[in-house]
Design an enzyme around this catalytic site. Structure first.
Site, PDB file in Angstrom:
ATOM      1  N   HIS A   1      -5.925   7.461  11.562  1.00 42.76           N
ATOM      2  CA  HIS A   1      -5.764   6.146  11.646  1.00 42.76           C
ATOM      3  C   HIS A   1      -4.292   5.836  11.236  1.00 42.76           C
ATOM      4  CE1 HIS A   1     -10.130   4.836  10.757  1.00 42.76           C
ATOM      5  NE2 HIS A   1      -9.843   5.139  12.060  1.00 42.76           N
TER       6      HIS A   1
ATOM      7  N   ARG B   1       0.755  -1.041  -0.048  1.00 43.65           N
ATOM      8  CA  ARG B   1      -0.005  -0.068   0.006  1.00 43.65           C
ATOM      9  C   ARG B   1       0.850   1.457   0.138  1.00 43.65           C
ATOM     10  NH1 ARG B   1      -4.424  -0.041   4.397  1.00 43.65           N
ATOM     11  NH2 ARG B   1      -4.993   1.905   3.329  1.00 43.65           N
TER      12      ARG B   1
ATOM     13  N   ASN C   1     -20.436  12.177  -0.951  1.00 39.32           N
ATOM     14  CA  ASN C   1     -20.021  10.863  -0.963  1.00 39.32           C
ATOM     15  C   ASN C   1     -20.509  10.288  -2.370  1.00 39.32           C
ATOM     16  OD1 ASN C   1     -18.547   8.825   0.023  1.00 39.32           O
ATOM     17  ND2 ASN C   1     -20.289   7.730   0.704  1.00 39.32           N
TER      18      ASN C   1
END
Ligand code: OAD
Length: 230
Positions: free
Chosen positions: A106, A56, A198
């Site tokens: 995060h 990633r 969104n």
């Protein structure tokens, strides 16, 4: 409209070519959360976990910020008041687009964390299991990522900002993961205007006073232009 808080999720980076988690072919369809995003998974098979974040990190480094990241940086620069971006994303596209007041709740792919002494340092592109901490020398380096069961970062700062927020926006997040999914309720308690931006209604979409549907590279620049005209 002086205090703005913006929560972002994987959807804002989707058009930069980074996969979201919960799309049909997304990351959680390809990897088991329990294996790659929990402390237990790391204890069981650290190689698998380190490789997942190495993969990633490589993808995130190759990606470029898109028009939505850039619009949020513009809003921060031109808004006559406070603006905080809280991102659940571990890529660095917000900061590369120019966002400065930014919390990575995060964690971040470009950071490494010592499991023994909590020291942080810039992660190398390819981390290895047992990499040594540059501070205490324990062979205890891990990706500086918040896994399920761990406490997200800077929560006090986030809740302080939400207690005084006038406008709260959530962009590109499915509203499935708490505490982030609970921020809209917190913002409403503070009396804020709330907007969800969104591709589709999220799991907490009904809690927003406003919903804007569409791809972030189109919706976010338009929304920012409207806010700056107010
Ligand atoms: P999800 O994959 O759950 O949701 C991404 C959202 O973005 C979905 O609601 C999509 O409809 C939307 N979306 C997709 N493409 C878009 C586009 N081009 N424009 C606008 N919206 C788009 O990702 P998150 O909500 O960020 O945590 O996931 C939250 C957390 O769950 C992540 O931080 C990660 C994951 O498990 C950890 O790993 C700890």
């Amino acid at each position: 409209m002086s205090n703005i808080v913006i929560l972002t999720g994987a959807g804002i980076s989707a058009e930069s070519g980074l996969e979201t988690f919960r799309a049909e072919t997304g990351l959680w369809a390809q990897h088991r959360v329990e294996d790659v995003a929990t402390p237990e998974g790391f204890a069981r098979d650290p190689r698998l976990v380190v490789d997942f974040y190495n993969m990633r990190r490589e993808q995130a480094e190759a990606a470029q910020p898109n028009a939505a990241h850039e619009a949020l940086a513009r809003l921060e620069a031109e808004h006559d008041g406070n603006l905080l971006v809280v991102t659940q994303n571990v890529d660095s596209l917000h900061e590369r687009a120019g966002s400065r007041n930014l919390i990575h709740m995060h964690g971040a792919l470009n950071s490494a964390l010592c499991a023994a002494c909590d020291h942080r340092w810039p992660a190398s592109m390819v981390m290895n299991v047992g990499d040594k901490c540059p501070s205490c020398a324990a062979p205890a380096a891990r990706p500086d990522i918040v896994w399920f069961g761990e406490m997200p970062y800077q929560m006090d700062q986030i809740f302080d900002a939400l207690a005084q927020v006038d406008l709260f926006a959530a962009i590109g997040t499915s509203g499935n993961v708490y505490p982030a999914a609970g921020f809209v309720a917190e913002a409403r308690r503070a009396g804020a205007e709330t907007v969800e931006i969104n591709l589709e209604r999220s799991a907490v979409g009904s809690q927003f006073s406003n919903v804007i549907l569409g791809p972030a590279t189109r919706t976010v620049p338009d929304w920012v232009a409207g806010i700056l005209k107010r």
